[in-house]
Write a protein that holds these residues in place. Structure first.
Motif, PDB file in Angstrom:
ATOM      1  N   THR A 268      68.292 -29.381 118.176  1.00  7.82           N
ATOM      2  CA  THR A 268      68.599 -30.079 116.921  1.00  7.82           C
ATOM      3  C   THR A 268      67.478 -29.910 115.908  1.00  7.82           C
TER       4      THR A 268
ATOM      5  N   SER B 150      67.680 -26.459 114.598  1.00 10.10           N
ATOM      6  CA  SER B 150      68.872 -26.319 113.780  1.00 10.10           C
ATOM      7  C   SER B 150      68.673 -26.968 112.409  1.00 10.10           C
ATOM      8  N   ALA B 151      68.055 -28.158 112.403  1.00 15.43           N
ATOM      9  CA  ALA B 151      67.846 -28.862 111.137  1.00 15.43           C
ATOM     10  C   ALA B 151      66.767 -28.184 110.300  1.00 15.43           C
ATOM     11  N   ALA B 152      65.651 -27.824 110.951  1.00 17.81           N
ATOM     12  CA  ALA B 152      64.522 -27.263 110.214  1.00 17.81           C
ATOM     13  C   ALA B 152      64.873 -25.906 109.616  1.00 17.81           C
TER      14      ALA B 152
ATOM     15  N   ILE C  61      70.748 -13.851 113.663  1.00 13.59           N
ATOM     16  CA  ILE C  61      69.766 -14.921 113.507  1.00 13.59           C
ATOM     17  C   ILE C  61      69.175 -15.337 114.850  1.00 13.59           C
TER      18      ILE C  61
ATOM     19  N   LYS D  58      68.026 -24.778 109.228  1.00 18.60           N
ATOM     20  CA  LYS D  58      69.372 -24.821 108.642  1.00 18.60           C
ATOM     21  C   LYS D  58      70.283 -23.767 109.266  1.00 18.60           C
ATOM     22  N   ILE D  59      70.290 -23.769 110.583  1.00 17.44           N
ATOM     23  CA  ILE D  59      71.178 -22.845 111.290  1.00 17.44           C
ATOM     24  C   ILE D  59      72.064 -23.626 112.248  1.00 17.44           C
ATOM     25  N   ASN D  60      73.168 -23.046 112.598  1.00  8.87           N
ATOM     26  CA  ASN D  60      74.100 -23.696 113.512  1.00  8.87           C
ATOM     27  C   ASN D  60      73.431 -23.947 114.864  1.00  8.87           C
ATOM     28  N   PRO D  61      73.665 -25.130 115.445  1.00 10.75           N
ATOM     29  CA  PRO D  61      73.051 -25.448 116.745  1.00 10.75           C
ATOM     30  C   PRO D  61      73.395 -24.416 117.827  1.00 10.75           C
ATOM     31  N   ALA D  62      74.602 -23.882 117.777  1.00 11.71           N
ATOM     32  CA  ALA D  62      74.997 -22.891 118.767  1.00 11.71           C
ATOM     33  C   ALA D  62      74.124 -21.637 118.661  1.00 11.71           C
TER      34      ALA D  62
ATOM     35  N   LYS E 236      71.522 -20.213 121.467  1.00 14.32           N
ATOM     36  CA  LYS E 236      71.612 -18.829 121.920  1.00 14.32           C
ATOM     37  C   LYS E 236      70.229 -18.164 121.871  1.00 14.32           C
TER      38      LYS E 236
ATOM     39  N   MET F 266      61.584 -23.134 105.033  1.00 12.34           N
ATOM     40  CA  MET F 266      60.867 -22.402 106.082  1.00 12.34           C
ATOM     41  C   MET F 266      61.289 -20.956 106.133  1.00 12.34           C
TER      42      MET F 266
END
Lengths: 125, 242, 285
Positions: free
Chosen positions: A37, A40-42, A10, A44-48, A52, A1
C-alpha cells in the motif's frame, strides 16, 4: 517521486528501484521494506503492479515475508544482488562495449586506456 | 433502511419554514385585528381573513420546492427514487400537520379574544360548516386544515415534477390545455342538461359534512401521489441546470 | 460480487449513447473507464447508479437487479461530474449528511482530507469553484467506504499538486482490494499506472475490456527505415503507422518477434499510446 519510463513495464522498474535500495543500503539486510500500500500510494501505481514488482524479489530470495508483520530484506541479499548485477554488467555493458570498440577499430590497449579515464572521471563526477 | 436520512433532513428544513410561516401568520393576525381596532373602533362584525388558505398555499409551495431536491440528494447517496419520494412526502405531510396545528391555534386565539377585539379570523371549517368553538369543533377544524394542506403537498410536487419532465413545448401545451379544459368543462356544465345539477349536487355533498370533504381531499392526494410516482419512476435525475 | 451490465443500450432522441454494452466490475480491482469526451462514459455510470434508466438491458449489483432498489444502489457511491446537493447546503453539512446516508462513510477521514485539500468548510457547496467542487466530491467518495466507488472525471479543475494528492489518496484508501473502483477519465497518461483493468469506450460501444497489462502487452511499436518496417509488419495486425522522411513507426498488435531485424527498434506501448492508436484506427473506419 520517481517517474516511470513508459516503454518498460512498471513492475520491473519498481523491482529495480528496490534492488538499488538494497545495494545502496537504504534497505539494510533484515530491515523492513515499505508495504504494498505504501508503495502503491507513494508511486501512484496499482497495488497489483506493486505486488508483482516486489514478488520478483521474493522469488529471487532477496526479500521475505513475515506473516502479519511485513516484508524484510534477506541476509545476503546485497551480496547476491551485487553478484547478479556484475554478471549483468558483463553481458549488457562490458561485452557490447568491447564489441563496439572493435567495430570502431580501437585496440584492446586503447579501450583499456579509455576505461581507465572513465573510471577516474567517476571520482570527479 | 434509507428512508430516514432524507426524512430527517427534509423535516428539519420544513419545520424551519413552518416556524417562519407561523410567525408571519401570527403577526398578520395581530396587524389585521389591531389595525382594525385602532382605525375603526366602532366596527361591529367579523373580519373574514382566512389563514387556512395561506396554509394550503404554504404546503403547495413546500411540495413544489422540495421534491426534486430530495430525489437528487437521495440518488447521490444511493437511495432509490421510490424511497426518496416517500421520505419527502412523509416529511412534508408531517410539516403540514405542524403548520395546520399552528394555524388552528392562531385561529382559535383570535376567536377566543373575539370579545375584546371584536374581530376574528375564520377558518375553512367555520367558513363552510359554521363556527364551532368547542374542543371537538376545533379538532375537526384542525383536521380539515391538515387534510387540505396535506393534499396540497402532492399537487405542488406534481406541478414541479411535470415541469421537470416535460419539454418546453409540452409545458406550454399542458399549461394552456389545463386552462382550456377548465373553460370547456364549465361551458359543458352550462350547456349539457343535468351535468350542472350533478356538479352542484357534488358540491352540496361536500358541504354536508366535513368528513365528505376530507374523503374528497384524501382522494385528490392519492390521485396526485400516483401521478407523482409515475413522473418520478423513470425520471433522469441530474443536477439542476442554471 | 460485481456490478454487471448486460446488453445495456440507451439513446437520447435517436442518438445512440450506449449500444449493447455488457461489462462486469468487481474483485476489488481498480478499473479505468477510458474514452474520449462524449464516448458514453458518464451515461454508463449514470445508468449503473440509476440516475438514468437504460432503454434495454440489465444492471445487476451483486446479482440483484439494481434500478430502484435501495440495497443494491446503497453499495455504490459515485463521485459524479455534477453536484446534486441542495443549493443552501454548506460543505460541512454535505459531509455530515453523507455520513447520515452511508453507514460505511468515514466522517473523520473526510474531515481530515477536507483539511488537507484546504476545502472551505463554511462555504456553500453551490458557491465552490470548479476545482473545490471536484475536491469536495472526491473527498466524499474517498471516504465513502462502499463496496463500489466510482470517480467520474475526478481531477477536473484540479491543479497539479491536488491531482497528485488525489492519486496517492486513492491508492491509500481505495487500493486495498476491499473496494472495487471505477475511474472514468480521458486523462489516460495520469491514470494509466493506477489501473489494473481497462475498459475502452467510444461512440457508446466497448472497444476493449481487458487487463491493462494485456492491452499494453498486446501491442508494440517498431521504428526504423521504412523498407525494414514494412517487411516486419507484413502479415501483422497494424494499428497505425506514421512516417517522417524515410523513418517509419508502426504500432503493431501482438508480441514482438523474438528476433527483430537489426536496424529496427522495438518498444513496449504505454496505455496512452495504445489508446491513441486504437482511436485513430477507429476514426479511420
Amino acid at each position: 517521486m520517481a517517474g516511470f519510463d513508459e516503454s518498460r513495464p512498471i513492475f520491473l522498474q519498481l523491482a529495480e528501484m528496490l534492488e538499488d535500495g538494497i545495494i545502496s543500503g537504504a534497505f539494510p539486510e533484515e530491515g523492513q521494506i515499505p508495504s504494498i500500500t505504501e508503495y502503491s500510494a507513494a508511486l501512484k501505481i496499482n497495488p497489483a503492479t506493486a505486488l508483482k514488482g516486489i514478488n520478483l524479489l521474493v522469488e529471487d530470495g532477496l526479500v521475505y515475508k513475515k506473516r502479519g508483520v511485513g516484508m524484510f530484506v534477506s541476509t545476503g541479499a546485497k551480496e547476491k544482488l551485487l553478484h547478479k548485477r556484475r554478471e549483468n554488467f558483463y553481458v549488457n555493458l562490458a561485452r557490447p562495449t568491447a564489441q563496439e570498440a572493435r567495430a570502431l577499430g580501437l585496440s584492446l590497449e586503447e579501450l583499456q586506456k579509455m576505461m581507465e579515464r572513465g573510471y577516474k572521471d567517476g571520482d570527479r563526477a | 433502511m434509507n428512508f430516514l436520512p432524507i426524512f430527517k433532513y427534509r423535516l428539519k428544513d420544513d419545520l424551519k419554514a413552518v416556524g417562519v410561516f407561523l410567525i408571519v401568520t401570527l403577526l398578520c393576525m395581530v396587524l389585521v385585528i389591531y389595525g382594525i381596532m385602532i382605525m375603526v373602533s366602532e366596527i361591529n362584525g367579523r373580519v373574514i381573513s382566512n389563514f387556512s388558505i395561506a396554509l394550503t398555499v404554504f404546503s403547495f409551495v413546500l411540495g413544489i420546492v422540495t421534491v426534486r431536491e430530495d430525489l437528487r440528494l437521495g440518488i447521490q447517496n444511493g437511495v432509490s427514487r421510490g424511497t426518496s419520494l416517500a421520505a419527502c412526502f412523509t416529511a412534508n405531510v408531517v410539516a403540514s400537520l405542524a403548520a395546520a396545528l399552528g394555524v388552528t391555534l392562531v385561529e382559535w386565539l383570535s376567536v377566543a379574544t373575539q370579545n375584546t377585539t371584536n374581530a376574528a379570523l375564520v377558518s375553512f371549517y367555520a367558513m363552510i360548516y359554521g363556527e364551532d368553538a368547542s374542543l371537538a369543533g376545533q379538532l375537526r377544524s384542525f383536521l380539515l386544515s391538515f387534510v387540505w394542506s396535506g393534499s396540497a403537498v402532492f399537487v405542488g410536487s406534481f406541478l414541479s415534477l411535470m415541469y421537470w419532465r416535460l419539454s418546453k413545448l409540452w409545458r406550454w401545451v399542458v399549461s394552456l390545455g389545463m386552462g382550456a379544459a377548465l373553460i370547456l368543462l364549465l361551458n359543458a356544465a352550462m350547456i349539457v342538461g343535468g351535468l350542472m345539477d350533478k356538479v352542484l349536487a357534488f358540491f352540496r355533498w361536500l358541504g354536508e359534512a366535513p368528513v365528505n370533504l376530507c374523503i374528497c381531499l384524501v382522494g385528490v392526494a392519492v390521485v396526485f401521489a400516483v401521478f407523482d410516482w409515475l413522473l418520478t419512476r423513470k425520471a433522469p435525475i441530474t443536477a439542476a441546470t442554471a | 460480487m460485481a456490478i454487471e451490465l448486460k446488453n445495456v443500450s440507451k439513446s437520447f432522441g435517436g442518438v445512440h449513447a450506449l449500444s449493447d454494452v455488457s461489462l462486469s466490475f468487481g474483485g476489488g480491482k481498480i478499473y479505468g473507464l477510458l474514452g474520449p469526451n462524449g464516448a458514453g462514459k458518464t451515461t454508463l455510470l449514470n445508468i449503473i447508479t440509476n440516475r438514468l434508466y437504460a432503454d434495454s438491458g440489465e444492471v445487476l449489483i451483486d446479482g440483484e437487479a439494481a434500478p430502484g432498489r435501495d440495497r443494491a444502489l446503497g453499495k455504490v457511491y459515485m463521485m459524479a461530474e455534477q453536484n446534486l446537493f441542495p443549493d443552501s447546503m454548506k460543505v460541512k453539512g454535505a459531509l455530515k449528511i453523507t455520513a447520515d446516508f452511508i453507514p460505511s462513510f468515514d466522517l473523520e477521514l473526510a474531515m481530515e482530507l477536507a483539511q488537507k485539500f484546504g476545502l472551505p468548510m463554511g462555504k456553500k457547496v453551490k458557491a465552490l469553484s470548479t476545482g473545490y467542487s471536484s475536491i469536495l466530491r472526491l473527498v466524499l467518495a474517498l471516504s465513502a467506504g462502499t463496496p463500489y466507488v466510482i470517480f467520474d472525471e475526478p481531477v477536473l479543475g484540479l491543479d497539479a499538486q491536488h491531482r497528485d494528492m488525489f492519486y496517492r489518496l486513492l491508492m491509500e484508501h481505495c487500493g486495498g482490494g476491499g473496494q472495487t473502483v471505477i475511474l472514468s477519465t480521458h486523462l489516460i497518461q495520469e491514470a494509466a499506472p493506477l489501473i489494473e483493468h481497462a475498459v475502452i469506450i467510444k461512440g457508446g460501444r466497448i472497444l476493449r475490456d481487458a487487463s491493462a497489462e494485456e492491452l499494453t502487452g498486446a501491442a508494440h511499436t517498431v521504428t526504423g527505415p521504412a523498407g525494414l518496417v514494412d517487411g516486419y509488419i507484413a502479415g501483422r495486425q497494424v494499428l497505425n503507422t506514421t512516417a517522417i522522411g524515410g523513418l517509419k513507426t508502426a504500432c503493431v498488435e501482438g508480441e514482438p518477434d523474438a528476433r527483430v531485424p537489426a536496424g529496427l527498434e522495438v518498444s513496449a506501448m504505454g496505455l496512452q499510446d495504445y489508446f491513441i492508436s486504437l482511436m485513430n484506427e477507429e476514426d479511420a473506419k
